[in-house]
Write a protein that holds these residues in place. Structure first.
Motif, PDB file in Angstrom:
ATOM      1  N   ASP A  77     -11.071  -0.924   3.936  1.00 20.69           N
ATOM      2  CA  ASP A  77     -11.075  -1.707   2.701  1.00 20.69           C
ATOM      3  C   ASP A  77      -9.627  -2.046   2.350  1.00 20.69           C
ATOM      4  OD1 ASP A  77     -11.612  -2.889   0.260  1.00 20.69           O
ATOM      5  OD2 ASP A  77     -11.817  -0.966  -0.792  1.00 20.69           O
ATOM      6  N   LEU A  78      -9.075  -3.033   3.063  1.00 21.98           N
ATOM      7  CA  LEU A  78      -7.647  -3.312   2.994  1.00 21.98           C
ATOM      8  C   LEU A  78      -7.396  -4.811   2.857  1.00 21.98           C
ATOM      9  CD1 LEU A  78      -6.705  -0.991   5.969  1.00 21.98           C
ATOM     10  CD2 LEU A  78      -6.230  -0.485   3.557  1.00 21.98           C
ATOM     11  N   ASN A  80       0.820  -1.207   0.000  1.00 25.51           N
ATOM     12  CA  ASN A  80       0.000   0.000   0.000  1.00 25.51           C
ATOM     13  C   ASN A  80       0.857   1.262   0.000  1.00 25.51           C
ATOM     14  OD1 ASN A  80      -2.876  -1.188   0.712  1.00 25.51           O
ATOM     15  ND2 ASN A  80      -1.428  -2.190   2.097  1.00 25.51           N
ATOM     16  N   MET A  81       0.744   2.043  -1.061  1.00 28.46           N
ATOM     17  CA  MET A  81       1.395   3.342  -1.089  1.00 28.46           C
ATOM     18  C   MET A  81       0.639   4.298  -0.168  1.00 28.46           C
ATOM     19  SD  MET A  81       3.732   5.431  -2.242  1.00 28.46           S
ATOM     20  CE  MET A  81       4.466   4.648  -3.684  1.00 28.46           C
ATOM     21  N   PHE A 119      -4.891   5.513  -0.264  1.00 25.40           N
ATOM     22  CA  PHE A 119      -4.744   4.711   0.947  1.00 25.40           C
ATOM     23  C   PHE A 119      -5.548   5.300   2.096  1.00 25.40           C
ATOM     24  CE2 PHE A 119      -2.677   3.990   5.053  1.00 25.40           C
ATOM     25  CZ  PHE A 119      -2.777   2.604   5.125  1.00 25.40           C
ATOM     26  N   GLU A 120      -5.527   6.606   2.234  1.00 28.44           N
ATOM     27  CA  GLU A 120      -6.292   7.255   3.305  1.00 28.44           C
ATOM     28  C   GLU A 120      -7.780   6.923   3.165  1.00 28.44           C
ATOM     29  OE1 GLU A 120      -5.227   8.790   5.879  1.00 28.44           O
ATOM     30  OE2 GLU A 120      -3.407   9.911   5.480  1.00 28.44           O
ATOM     31  N   ASN A 136       1.793  10.806  11.583  1.00 24.82           N
ATOM     32  CA  ASN A 136       0.350  10.814  11.857  1.00 24.82           C
ATOM     33  C   ASN A 136      -0.359   9.692  11.090  1.00 24.82           C
ATOM     34  OD1 ASN A 136       0.475  13.023  13.582  1.00 24.82           O
ATOM     35  ND2 ASN A 136       0.191  14.504  11.924  1.00 24.82           N
ATOM     36  N   ILE A 137       0.060   9.448   9.851  1.00 29.14           N
ATOM     37  CA  ILE A 137      -0.526   8.350   9.075  1.00 29.14           C
ATOM     38  C   ILE A 137      -0.251   7.026   9.769  1.00 29.14           C
ATOM     39  CG2 ILE A 137      -0.492   7.116   6.872  1.00 29.14           C
ATOM     40  CD1 ILE A 137       0.397   9.761   5.555  1.00 29.14           C
TER      41      ILE A 137
END
Length: 241
Positions: free
Chosen positions: A109-110, A95-96, A101-102, A135-136
């Protein structure tokens, strides 16, 4: 880094017997990796000869390659139906950390990985971190996932202090074997050696896109025994017998 006097190739060493490949692009026709089902089956047949036990298929999901969960599961089912061998195949994704992705993280949904389905393989641009990287990572952890950073040795912007900071946050690191074989850049090889020597890796993957390149530059690469020992010491390198 490879200065130990006694050397053998990775293929000769028996390293791949029971090996778990935590990062590959073998799922056909979904990204910049393997293109056809026949090529995927050829790679898996070669893996069987080396003794590989488990393979995580981790196609890209990013704004430039917007794979959907449904499409990847469909392609995975096709590969499973066509593959007659004894390697255990698993589906996840690389996942970039971008806007797509956010959105997917917010929807849950991963395609996670690991025995408990609670790890996410992630990547960033090689040259620049995304805005608010820490934070991500915290949002990923809040959702109940452990982030695994793919090939940390390849990120030009990362230095020793950044690696230690990420590890302190609970981020796990996945080594690309081609980095040790200096298939990318001299800097990536140097960083991989430092990360390995300092025990900072948690997983190992091939990041395989084409078998011919791997046969030439990885399987046949000579490796000293001390490096081999450090690779074997990485916790998730091999499946229990």
């Amino acid at each position: 880094m490879w200065l130990f006097r006694k050397k053998q190739t990775l293929a000769e060493s028996g390293f791949f017997r029971g090996f778990v490949d935590w990062h590959s692009h073998i799922l056909p026709g979904v990204d910049d990796g393997v293109e056809t089902l026949e090529e995927a089956l050829q790679i898996l047949a070669a893996y069987e000869q080396f003794g590989v036990k488990d393979v995580w298929l981790t196609p890209h999901i990013m704004e430039d390659i917007p794979n959907t969960t449904a499409r990847l599961r469909e392609r995975f089912a096709e590969l499973q139906a066509a593959y007659p061998g004894n390697i255990t195949l698993h589906l996840a994704a690389e996942n970039m950390l971008d806007n797509l992705f956010e959105e997917r993280l917010a929807k849950n949904d991963l395609l996670p990985m690991g025995d408990n389905g609670d790890h996410l393989l992630i990547e960033t641009s090689y040259f620049n971190p995304p805005m608010g990287l820490q934070n991500i990572l915290m949002r990923i952890k809040t959702k109940g996932y452990y982030p695994i950073l793919a090939h940390p040795e390849r990120y030009v912007y990362m230095e020793e202090a950044e690696y230690h900071r990420l590890k302190a946050m609970g981020v796990k690191f996945q080594l690309n074997l081609p980095s040790l074989a200096k298939m990318y850049t001299a800097d990536a090889g140097k960083k991989a050696g430092w990360l390995l020597k300092n025990g900072l890796y948690d997983f190992v993957g091939s990041d395989l896109h084409r078998l011919t390149i791997w046969e030439e530059k990885v399987f046949s690469k000579q490796i000293p025994e001390n490096t081999l020992r450090m690779l074997r010491d990485i916790p998730a390198t091999h499946s229990p017998e």
